[in-house]
Motif scaffolding. Structure first.
Motif, PDB file in Angstrom:
ATOM      1  N   GLU A   1       0.770  -1.149   0.364  1.00 56.76           N
ATOM      2  CA  GLU A   1      -0.179  -0.009   0.134  1.00 56.76           C
ATOM      3  C   GLU A   1       0.401   1.430  -0.159  1.00 56.76           C
ATOM      4  OE1 GLU A   1      -2.616   2.501   3.383  1.00 56.76           O
ATOM      5  OE2 GLU A   1      -3.058   0.399   3.046  1.00 56.76           O
ATOM      6  N   LEU A   2       1.893   1.432   0.917  1.00 54.25           N
ATOM      7  CA  LEU A   2       2.735   2.643   0.759  1.00 54.25           C
ATOM      8  C   LEU A   2       3.700   3.092  -0.277  1.00 54.25           C
ATOM      9  CD1 LEU A   2       3.558   1.549   4.467  1.00 54.25           C
ATOM     10  CD2 LEU A   2       2.151   3.103   3.933  1.00 54.25           C
ATOM     11  N   ARG A   3       3.947   1.978  -1.109  1.00 47.39           N
ATOM     12  CA  ARG A   3       4.765   1.790  -2.195  1.00 47.39           C
ATOM     13  C   ARG A   3       4.074   2.385  -3.361  1.00 47.39           C
ATOM     14  NH1 ARG A   3       5.656  -2.157  -5.135  1.00 47.39           N
ATOM     15  NH2 ARG A   3       8.139  -1.638  -5.223  1.00 47.39           N
ATOM     16  N   GLU A   4       2.504   1.959  -3.595  1.00 49.77           N
ATOM     17  CA  GLU A   4       1.571   2.556  -4.100  1.00 49.77           C
ATOM     18  C   GLU A   4       1.528   4.002  -3.995  1.00 49.77           C
ATOM     19  OE1 GLU A   4      -1.406   2.716  -7.436  1.00 49.77           O
ATOM     20  OE2 GLU A   4      -0.166   0.762  -7.019  1.00 49.77           O
ATOM     21  N   PHE A   5       1.128   4.318  -2.638  1.00 46.67           N
ATOM     22  CA  PHE A   5       0.817   6.025  -2.498  1.00 46.67           C
ATOM     23  C   PHE A   5       2.113   7.003  -2.698  1.00 46.67           C
ATOM     24  CE2 PHE A   5       0.684   9.638   0.574  1.00 46.67           C
ATOM     25  CZ  PHE A   5      -0.824   9.573   0.648  1.00 46.67           C
ATOM     26  N   ALA A   6       3.553   5.950  -2.700  1.00 45.22           N
ATOM     27  CA  ALA A   6       4.299   7.366  -2.468  1.00 45.22           C
ATOM     28  C   ALA A   6       4.870   6.708  -4.069  1.00 45.22           C
ATOM     29  CB  ALA A   6       5.573   6.220  -2.240  1.00 45.22           C
TER      30      ALA A   6
ATOM     31  N   LEU B   1       6.890   9.789  -5.947  1.00 47.65           N
ATOM     32  CA  LEU B   1       8.811   9.398  -5.763  1.00 47.65           C
ATOM     33  C   LEU B   1       8.956   8.389  -6.685  1.00 47.65           C
ATOM     34  CD1 LEU B   1       8.351   8.994  -2.122  1.00 47.65           C
ATOM     35  CD2 LEU B   1       9.712  10.841  -3.203  1.00 47.65           C
ATOM     36  N   ASN B   2       9.888   7.880  -6.648  1.00 52.37           N
ATOM     37  CA  ASN B   2      10.439   6.571  -7.964  1.00 52.37           C
ATOM     38  C   ASN B   2      11.065   5.740  -7.207  1.00 52.37           C
ATOM     39  OD1 ASN B   2      12.284   5.215 -10.252  1.00 52.37           O
ATOM     40  ND2 ASN B   2      14.249   5.995  -9.122  1.00 52.37           N
ATOM     41  N   VAL B   3       9.967   4.727  -7.072  1.00 51.23           N
ATOM     42  CA  VAL B   3       9.826   3.591  -6.466  1.00 51.23           C
ATOM     43  C   VAL B   3      10.303   2.542  -6.977  1.00 51.23           C
ATOM     44  CG1 VAL B   3       7.829   1.555  -5.727  1.00 51.23           C
ATOM     45  CG2 VAL B   3       7.699   4.515  -5.278  1.00 51.23           C
ATOM     46  N   GLY B   4       9.866   2.262  -8.723  1.00 47.48           N
ATOM     47  CA  GLY B   4      10.878   0.786  -9.053  1.00 47.48           C
ATOM     48  C   GLY B   4      10.496  -0.004  -8.617  1.00 47.48           C
TER      49      GLY B   4
ATOM     50  N   PHE C   1      20.014   0.139  -7.231  1.00 50.72           N
ATOM     51  CA  PHE C   1      19.787  -1.510  -6.413  1.00 50.72           C
ATOM     52  C   PHE C   1      18.242  -1.340  -6.109  1.00 50.72           C
ATOM     53  CE2 PHE C   1      24.217  -1.556  -6.961  1.00 50.72           C
ATOM     54  CZ  PHE C   1      24.944  -2.689  -7.700  1.00 50.72           C
ATOM     55  N   SER C   2      17.194  -2.439  -6.885  1.00 51.82           N
ATOM     56  CA  SER C   2      16.280  -2.491  -5.866  1.00 51.82           C
ATOM     57  C   SER C   2      16.360  -3.504  -4.902  1.00 51.82           C
ATOM     58  CB  SER C   2      15.828  -2.743  -7.420  1.00 51.82           C
ATOM     59  OG  SER C   2      14.992  -3.099  -8.323  1.00 51.82           O
ATOM     60  N   ASP C   3      16.617  -2.145  -3.610  1.00 52.10           N
ATOM     61  CA  ASP C   3      16.589  -2.375  -2.334  1.00 52.10           C
ATOM     62  C   ASP C   3      15.570  -3.425  -1.827  1.00 52.10           C
ATOM     63  OD1 ASP C   3      19.210  -1.079  -1.997  1.00 52.10           O
ATOM     64  OD2 ASP C   3      18.136   0.609  -2.477  1.00 52.10           O
TER      65      ASP C   3
ATOM     66  N   GLU D   1      13.230   6.728   2.564  1.00 54.68           N
ATOM     67  CA  GLU D   1      14.237   6.384   1.548  1.00 54.68           C
ATOM     68  C   GLU D   1      14.201   6.109   0.327  1.00 54.68           C
ATOM     69  OE1 GLU D   1      17.545   4.472   2.958  1.00 54.68           O
ATOM     70  OE2 GLU D   1      16.635   5.940   3.922  1.00 54.68           O
ATOM     71  N   LEU D   2      13.095   6.367   0.041  1.00 49.00           N
ATOM     72  CA  LEU D   2      12.030   6.427  -1.610  1.00 49.00           C
ATOM     73  C   LEU D   2      12.451   8.456  -1.532  1.00 49.00           C
ATOM     74  CD1 LEU D   2       8.551   4.246  -1.678  1.00 49.00           C
ATOM     75  CD2 LEU D   2      11.128   3.557  -2.527  1.00 49.00           C
TER      76      LEU D   2
END
Length: 339
Positions: A67-72, A78-81, A159-161, A182-183
């Motif tokens: 959920e948080l990645r989607e919101f970011a 933000l650059n989530v990748g 890298f994809s952390d 971090e994002l």
């Protein structure tokens, strides 16, 4: 203040091994191995969620991360990748142990130079024993030293952390703040300016958490979080005043001998602890500021926390100039830095 984060790129570590002497090569060799330990053996978050053997609370937290990645990505621009889309369990309390050092009579942090990525005001270790040994070495050289634990590890988008289990030890709001922090680094990072980067990421992450809670309609949680931020800002003011007063002491305009200067320094830190204790009483929180009241406080600890807090008001003011719009805000930051 619990966020202590080290950023080093894997490519710089490998490059450094070809350029350095024996002791330095040992450090970089351990860093390469440590990086690989964190970034291998990851499991996609959804796969962990779907596993019937996964504990209920871990499933809930991982669903929250999705959920948080989607919101970011969609709301904060933000650059989530693919960052934090895979999970890695660690059998230890920290991702990295971070050493900060300052001279005995200064609040200016020591800097270390790293190939490719430049200077940082901290040195990170994947082994606690190595961090403690290095801290002891610096203390022997006369430095004030602070050893902090980093729950997060970032490669600044190279890298994809992974989402480390150490992310999940605190509240949902703190998890959201660390992820957004971090994002933010992954989206914009100004090389060579640690305080700019950390204060900016701290301010943006705090605004991001508030927007997230507001969108969810979690008004009680939002108020509780905002109350915590107000307390954090009160502490920031105390921290800023402490740095100013210590600066005057260390200026030593009366040319006092070292013994006298050392005494004034220790008396100041005892006074600082009393101020922290008064804040704890004011907030009516038994656990507040325990790291400042119950543990050693020195120049390095004071300066390390300053990195994350002292410029937050400046970035908060810029948020107002952007009318609280994340996209406009990020564009404003980049424009101000000529990027």
């Amino acid at each position: 203040i619990k966020i202590f984060i080290i950023k080093k790129l894997f490519i710089s570590l490998c490059y450094a091994l070809m350029l350095t002497g024996c002791s330095t090569a040992k450090y970089y060799s351990h860093a390469v191995v440590g990086h690989l330990q964190l970034t291998t053996g990851q499991t996609p978050i959804q796969k962990v969620i779907d596993n019937e053997r996964t504990e209920k609370e871990l499933k809930r937290q991982l669903e929250l991360v999705i959920e948080l990645r989607e919101f970011a990505q969609t709301k904060l621009n933000l650059n989530v990748g693919k960052a934090y889309s895979k999970y890695k369990h660690l059998d230890r309390p920290a991702a990295v142990w971070v050493v900060y050092a300052a001279p005995a009579f200064s609040t200016e942090l020591q800097s270390w130079k790293y190939p490719v990525v430049g200077e940082y005001q901290s040195k990170g270790f994947f082994k606690e024993s190595m961090a403690k040994d290095y801290s002891a070495k610096l203390k022997g050289e006369g430095f004030d030293v602070y050893l902090g634990e980093a729950t997060a590890y970032s490669t600044l988008g190279w890298f994809s952390d992974p989402l480390l289990s150490t992310f999940l030890d605190d509240s949902d709001e703190e998890l959201a703040e660390v992820l957004f922090h971090e994002l933010t680094h992954r989206t914009y990072y100004l090389q060579g300016d640690t305080m700019f980067n950390e204060s900016f990421a701290t301010a943006f992450a705090q605004k991001g958490v508030q927007l997230w809670l507001k969108e969810k309609g979690e008004l009680k949680r939002l108020k509780k979080y905002q109350d915590a931020l107000r307390r954090r800002d009160e502490f920031r003011v105390v921290l800023q005043e402490a740095k100013t007063q210590l600066g005057l002491i260390y200026k030593n305009t009366s040319n006092d001998p070292v013994d006298t200067l050392q005494k004034r320094k220790q008396e100041f830190f005892q006074s600082f602890k009393r101020t922290c204790l008064n804040l704890r009483k004011k907030w009516n929180s038994q656990d507040a500021l325990e790291g400042w009241i119950d543990e050693e406080v020195n120049n390095a600890k004071l300066a390390a926390s300053s990195i994350y807090l002292l410029k937050v008001p400046y970035f908060t003011e810029l948020w107002g100039q952007a009318d609280g719009d994340p996209k406009t805000y990020l564009e404003l930051i980049k424009k101000l830095q000529g990027r």
